[in-house]
Write a protein that holds these residues in place. Structure first.
Motif, PDB file in Angstrom:
ATOM      1  N   SER A 120       0.848  -1.193   0.000  1.00 21.76           N
ATOM      2  CA  SER A 120       0.000   0.000   0.000  1.00 21.76           C
ATOM      3  C   SER A 120       0.882   1.240   0.000  1.00 21.76           C
ATOM      4  O   SER A 120       1.820   1.338   0.793  1.00 21.76           O
ATOM      5  N   VAL A 121       0.595   2.157  -0.917  1.00 24.76           N
ATOM      6  CA  VAL A 121       1.298   3.444  -0.981  1.00 24.76           C
ATOM      7  C   VAL A 121       0.249   4.538  -0.888  1.00 24.76           C
ATOM      8  O   VAL A 121      -0.610   4.661  -1.765  1.00 24.76           O
ATOM      9  N   GLU A 122       0.283   5.290   0.215  1.00 24.65           N
ATOM     10  CA  GLU A 122      -0.701   6.346   0.452  1.00 24.65           C
ATOM     11  C   GLU A 122      -2.132   5.795   0.371  1.00 24.65           C
ATOM     12  O   GLU A 122      -3.041   6.444  -0.158  1.00 24.65           O
ATOM     13  N   GLY A 123      -2.294   4.575   0.877  1.00 22.79           N
ATOM     14  CA  GLY A 123      -3.607   3.966   0.912  1.00 22.79           C
ATOM     15  C   GLY A 123      -4.067   3.351  -0.393  1.00 22.79           C
ATOM     16  O   GLY A 123      -5.205   2.870  -0.485  1.00 22.79           O
ATOM     17  N   LYS A 124      -3.218   3.318  -1.400  1.00 20.82           N
ATOM     18  CA  LYS A 124      -3.566   2.767  -2.703  1.00 20.82           C
ATOM     19  C   LYS A 124      -2.737   1.519  -2.989  1.00 20.82           C
ATOM     20  O   LYS A 124      -1.610   1.378  -2.517  1.00 20.82           O
ATOM     21  N   ALA A 125      -3.293   0.626  -3.800  1.00 27.08           N
ATOM     22  CA  ALA A 125      -2.623  -0.623  -4.131  1.00 27.08           C
ATOM     23  C   ALA A 125      -1.433  -0.364  -5.046  1.00 27.08           C
ATOM     24  O   ALA A 125      -1.536   0.333  -6.057  1.00 27.08           O
ATOM     25  N   ALA A 126      -0.296  -0.941  -4.678  1.00 23.48           N
ATOM     26  CA  ALA A 126       0.920  -0.874  -5.468  1.00 23.48           C
ATOM     27  C   ALA A 126       1.619  -2.221  -5.330  1.00 23.48           C
ATOM     28  O   ALA A 126       1.138  -3.123  -4.637  1.00 23.48           O
ATOM     29  N   TYR A 127       2.781  -2.354  -5.996  1.00 20.73           N
ATOM     30  CA  TYR A 127       3.483  -3.633  -5.965  1.00 20.73           C
ATOM     31  C   TYR A 127       4.976  -3.410  -5.765  1.00 20.73           C
ATOM     32  O   TYR A 127       5.521  -2.333  -6.040  1.00 20.73           O
ATOM     33  N   GLN A 128       5.617  -4.464  -5.271  1.00 21.17           N
ATOM     34  CA  GLN A 128       7.055  -4.432  -5.023  1.00 21.17           C
ATOM     35  C   GLN A 128       7.606  -5.835  -5.258  1.00 21.17           C
ATOM     36  O   GLN A 128       6.892  -6.833  -5.102  1.00 21.17           O
ATOM     37  N   ALA A 129       8.869  -5.916  -5.633  1.00 19.97           N
ATOM     38  CA  ALA A 129       9.516  -7.216  -5.821  1.00 19.97           C
ATOM     39  C   ALA A 129      10.998  -7.084  -5.516  1.00 19.97           C
ATOM     40  O   ALA A 129      11.631  -6.100  -5.903  1.00 19.97           O
ATOM     41  N   SER A 130      11.541  -8.072  -4.821  1.00 18.50           N
ATOM     42  CA  SER A 130      12.976  -8.155  -4.572  1.00 18.50           C
ATOM     43  C   SER A 130      13.525  -9.299  -5.417  1.00 18.50           C
ATOM     44  O   SER A 130      13.028 -10.434  -5.346  1.00 18.50           O
ATOM     45  N   VAL A 131      14.545  -8.969  -6.222  1.00 21.31           N
ATOM     46  CA  VAL A 131      15.059  -9.938  -7.187  1.00 21.31           C
ATOM     47  C   VAL A 131      16.569 -10.065  -7.034  1.00 21.31           C
ATOM     48  O   VAL A 131      17.301  -9.091  -7.246  1.00 21.31           O
ATOM     49  N   PRO A 132      17.079 -11.244  -6.667  1.00 15.55           N
ATOM     50  CA  PRO A 132      18.527 -11.444  -6.624  1.00 15.55           C
ATOM     51  C   PRO A 132      19.073 -11.653  -8.034  1.00 15.55           C
ATOM     52  O   PRO A 132      18.536 -12.447  -8.810  1.00 15.55           O
ATOM     53  N   LEU A 133      20.128 -10.929  -8.372  1.00 18.82           N
ATOM     54  CA  LEU A 133      20.748 -11.071  -9.687  1.00 18.82           C
ATOM     55  C   LEU A 133      21.846 -12.135  -9.604  1.00 18.82           C
ATOM     56  O   LEU A 133      22.651 -12.147  -8.677  1.00 18.82           O
ATOM     57  N   LYS A 134      21.868 -13.010 -10.595  1.00 19.56           N
ATOM     58  CA  LYS A 134      22.747 -14.166 -10.527  1.00 19.56           C
ATOM     59  C   LYS A 134      24.143 -13.910 -11.068  1.00 19.56           C
ATOM     60  O   LYS A 134      25.054 -14.736 -10.887  1.00 19.56           O
ATOM     61  N   GLY A 135      24.333 -12.801 -11.769  1.00 20.63           N
ATOM     62  CA  GLY A 135      25.654 -12.531 -12.313  1.00 20.63           C
ATOM     63  C   GLY A 135      25.664 -11.269 -13.139  1.00 20.63           C
ATOM     64  O   GLY A 135      24.659 -10.543 -13.209  1.00 20.63           O
ATOM     65  N   PRO A 136      26.790 -10.968 -13.783  1.00 21.17           N
ATOM     66  CA  PRO A 136      26.889  -9.765 -14.612  1.00 21.17           C
ATOM     67  C   PRO A 136      25.891  -9.798 -15.765  1.00 21.17           C
ATOM     68  O   PRO A 136      25.472 -10.865 -16.223  1.00 21.17           O
ATOM     69  N   GLY A 137      25.510  -8.618 -16.211  1.00 13.39           N
ATOM     70  CA  GLY A 137      24.600  -8.514 -17.349  1.00 13.39           C
ATOM     71  C   GLY A 137      23.688  -7.326 -17.217  1.00 13.39           C
ATOM     72  O   GLY A 137      23.452  -6.824 -16.112  1.00 13.39           O
ATOM     73  N   ASP A 138      23.185  -6.867 -18.344  1.00  8.32           N
ATOM     74  CA  ASP A 138      22.172  -5.819 -18.337  1.00  8.32           C
ATOM     75  C   ASP A 138      20.810  -6.471 -18.167  1.00  8.32           C
ATOM     76  O   ASP A 138      20.365  -7.250 -19.025  1.00  8.32           O
ATOM     77  N   HIS A 139      20.154  -6.158 -17.047  1.00 11.51           N
ATOM     78  CA  HIS A 139      18.865  -6.745 -16.695  1.00 11.51           C
ATOM     79  C   HIS A 139      17.758  -5.768 -17.078  1.00 11.51           C
ATOM     80  O   HIS A 139      17.643  -4.685 -16.486  1.00 11.51           O
ATOM     81  N   ILE A 140      16.953  -6.138 -18.069  1.00 11.93           N
ATOM     82  CA  ILE A 140      15.850  -5.290 -18.513  1.00 11.93           C
ATOM     83  C   ILE A 140      14.585  -5.777 -17.811  1.00 11.93           C
ATOM     84  O   ILE A 140      13.982  -6.795 -18.197  1.00 11.93           O
ATOM     85  N   PHE A 141      14.206  -5.079 -16.747  1.00  9.14           N
ATOM     86  CA  PHE A 141      12.980  -5.413 -16.030  1.00  9.14           C
ATOM     87  C   PHE A 141      11.801  -4.771 -16.761  1.00  9.14           C
ATOM     88  O   PHE A 141      11.886  -3.609 -17.186  1.00  9.14           O
ATOM     89  N   PHE A 142      10.708  -5.523 -16.881  1.00  5.55           N
ATOM     90  CA  PHE A 142       9.563  -5.007 -17.625  1.00  5.55           C
ATOM     91  C   PHE A 142       8.270  -5.336 -16.899  1.00  5.55           C
ATOM     92  O   PHE A 142       8.170  -6.329 -16.162  1.00  5.55           O
ATOM     93  N   LEU A 143       7.278  -4.472 -17.111  1.00 13.24           N
ATOM     94  CA  LEU A 143       5.988  -4.578 -16.429  1.00 13.24           C
ATOM     95  C   LEU A 143       4.863  -4.237 -17.388  1.00 13.24           C
ATOM     96  O   LEU A 143       4.889  -3.184 -18.032  1.00 13.24           O
TER      97      LEU A 143
END
Length: 272
Positions: A96-119
């Motif tokens: 919840s952010v300011e009483g509104k629904a939001a999302y969060q994620a914790s992601v461990p990176l396994k090694g070097p590289g450009d990680h393109i996160f998308f939603l």
């Protein structure tokens, strides 16, 4: 040509009508732009930061730091690394952010590289504009100075392909990108730009909140970022087909191609 008219242009008649209807009671401020946030902490991964990235997903007006709007359950959330796409839907946590629904994620990176996160968020009904909004959003996190793969495409229906590496940038650097639909450049697409101020910067006038520019005939745009922090580039295109709103009425769709870009101030030369 109508398929490339940004929804922001369609909003003006509604605003004008509202102004004519109640203009006698005073001036009406323009509606603030909506942006889907996808903000990683830390913005870069190295031996000093640890290898876990936390991504915050909020639907809001980043320059104003609000209001926050309720997010539905995302349709897709994942990461593209070295040509391989991995779903991260199982890592999503509802917050919840300011009483509104939001999302969060914790992601461990396994090694070097450009990680393109998308939603791909759930479509959002905006009754004030009469549109369903879907903002296809991405951000690139470099791990251990890989500096390779940052321009790979996720494959969204609408997407910005960066021509400038979207990380490791100094304040004032020029960011360039190409607006695409189905992998092809969109000529003269409108691109909205906002700075994520966390409410710490007050614009001198409403018109400064959302910067607006147009791509050229090849769908290419450029923007120099004047402040350190997070910048969002959103190409807003009219969807090819209408969508049912929560009341079941078929309404236009605003498809947004978003990319978040981080800048940092250049260190000052040593006086020693």
């Amino acid at each position: 040509m109508s398929s490339h008219v940004p929804p922001s242009h369609r909003r003006w008649p509604a605003k004008t009508l509202a102004a004519l209807t109640i203009g006698a009671f005073g001036w009406i401020a323009p509606a603030a732009a909506h942006f889907q946030e996808l903000i990683p902490t830390p913005p870069l991964v190295n031996q000093n930061t640890g290898a876990t990235v936390t991504l915050d997903m909020t639907f809001t007006h980043p320059m104003d730091h609000g209001p926050v709007m309720d997010m539905g359950a995302p349709k897709r959330f994942g990461v593209l690394v070295d040509g391989q796409t991995t779903s991260l839907m199982d890592r999503l946590e509802s917050i919840s952010v300011e009483g509104k629904a939001a999302y969060q994620a914790s992601v461990p990176l396994k090694g070097p590289g450009d990680h393109i996160f998308f939603l791909e968020p759930a479509p959002y009904w905006e009754p004030a504009e009469g549109v369903m909004i879907v903002h296809y959003t991405k951000v690139v996190v470099d791990a251990f100075a890989a500096d390779e793969g940052w321009d790979a495409m996720v494959g969204f229906p609408v997407e910005i392909q960066p021509l400038t590496r979207p990380y490791g940038l100094y304040t004032g650097n020029l960011f360039s990108g190409v607006v695409t639909r189905d992998g092809k450049p969109v000529p003269f697409a409108t691109v909205e730009v906002e700075y994520r101020s966390n409410g710490l910067i007050e614009a001198p006038d409403e018109i400064f909140i959302t910067q607006t520019l147009k791509a050229d005939a090849n769908g290419t745009f450029h923007y120099a970022m004047p402040q350190a922090g997070w910048w969002s580039f959103a190409a807003l295109l009219e969807g090819p087909e209408p969508m049912a709103n929560p009341q079941g009425d078929m309404v236009p769709v605003e498809q947004g191609a978003l990319i978040w870009v981080n800048t940092q101030d250049m260190p000052q030369p040593s006086t020693n």
